[in-house]
Scaffold this active site. Structure first.
Site, PDB file in Angstrom:
ATOM      1  N   SER A 282       0.829  -1.200   0.000  1.00 37.90           N
ATOM      2  CA  SER A 282       0.000   0.000   0.000  1.00 37.90           C
ATOM      3  C   SER A 282       0.865   1.252   0.000  1.00 37.90           C
ATOM      4  CB  SER A 282      -0.859  -0.019   1.273  1.00 37.90           C
ATOM      5  OG  SER A 282      -1.402   1.261   1.519  1.00 37.90           O
TER       6      SER A 282
ATOM      7  N   TYR B  63      -1.778  -0.524  10.440  1.00 37.15           N
ATOM      8  CA  TYR B  63      -1.988  -1.128   9.121  1.00 37.15           C
ATOM      9  C   TYR B  63      -0.728  -0.963   8.253  1.00 37.15           C
ATOM     10  CZ  TYR B  63      -3.890  -1.532   4.361  1.00 37.15           C
ATOM     11  OH  TYR B  63      -4.113  -1.874   3.057  1.00 37.15           O
TER      12      TYR B  63
ATOM     13  N   LYS C 281       2.075  -3.742   6.368  1.00 33.10           N
ATOM     14  CA  LYS C 281       2.525  -3.715   4.964  1.00 33.10           C
ATOM     15  C   LYS C 281       4.048  -3.618   4.895  1.00 33.10           C
ATOM     16  CE  LYS C 281      -1.526  -3.937   3.023  1.00 33.10           C
ATOM     17  NZ  LYS C 281      -1.953  -5.222   2.442  1.00 33.10           N
TER      18      LYS C 281
END
Ligand code: UDP
Length: 228
Positions: free
Chosen positions: A9, A33, A37
């Site tokens: 991302s 989050y 990643k």
């Protein structure tokens, strides 16, 4: 050894100091989050370093929106959507009264946050291009941005959705959301050059296809009483 495509991302760029973001920009995690990643990207790089027979592509998604043009497949988040477009969609179908705009004092054209929205079908095509590359040649561990290279503000996105849907999206202005970046959009040169892939759709098509999905499935895959 093997082949792997990882869905990473743009959040790994954190709060970029400049735009467009190239794949060489420094990386950092600014939320949990983003940390997942970043960790998995690192593990992929470790795998390749430990065994150079691997071919790995890390795809850094910018902001995927829209739906399949059939209107049968779309996004249906559980609970209150965190992301802009699922929230806008739920306001348009009458499930929520208004969109809260997180910050209108950014140094952007209209004060609201700027992102690189990409149609999910373009994103899917980007994966096909990545798979072609992966099976064509020995690659190592490569990273590609999947974005359009264009920045769109929250208010521009809302206006495009209002036009596509014919619905008014009431707005409530609020403070910045903690952790949000001001402006993020992709450099698309590497993907264009090496994957021979470029996004075809603009925000008009993204909003058109998202509204088609939303109006056909106002409660997503559920029913009015199975969602909140
Ligand atoms: N945003 C907003 N209201 C919302 C959700 C998002 O104003 O209910 C803004 C957010 O501040 C950002 C942009 O919309 O500027 C995109 O947010 P999203 O969460 O979809 O993507 P991300 O911030 O992770 O790139």
């Amino acid at each position: 050894m093997g082949e792997l495509v990882f869905s990473s991302s743009a959040t790994v760029y954190g709060w970029p100091k400049e735009v467009p973001c190239t794949e060489e920009f420094p990386l950092c995690a600014v939320n949990p989050y983003g940390r997942t990643k970043l960790f998995i990207e690192e593990i992929c790089r470790d795998i390749y370093r430990s065994d150079s027979e691997w071919s790995i592509i890390l795809l850094r998604y910018f902001n995927p929106v829209g739906a399949h043009s059939s209107g049968y497949i779309g996004e249906d988040p559980r609970g209150i959507p965190n992301n802009l477009m699922p929230f806008v969609q739920q306001v348009a179908v009458g499930r929520r009264p208004a969109l809260t705009v997180f910050g209108n004092d950014y140094k952007t054209k209209d004060g609201t946050g700027v992102r690189d929205y990409i149609h999910v079908v373009d994103l899917a095509d980007g994966h096909i291009a990545a798979l072609r590359k992966l099976f064509d040649c020995k690659l190592g561990c490569e990273v590609y941005n999947l974005g359009t290279g264009k920045g769109t503000s929250v208010l521009e996105m809302v206006a495009a959705f209002e036009k596509a849907s014919g619905k008014k999206i009431p707005l409530v202005m609020a403070g910045r959301r903690p952790g949000d970046a001001e402006i993020v959009y992709a450099s698309t040169e590497k993907a264009e050059r090496e994957l021979n892939w470029k996004a075809k759709y603009g925000i008009e098509e993204m909003c058109r296809d998202q509204w088609n999905w939303a109006s056909k499935n106002p409660y997503g895959y559920g029913s009015p009483d199975s969602t909140s």
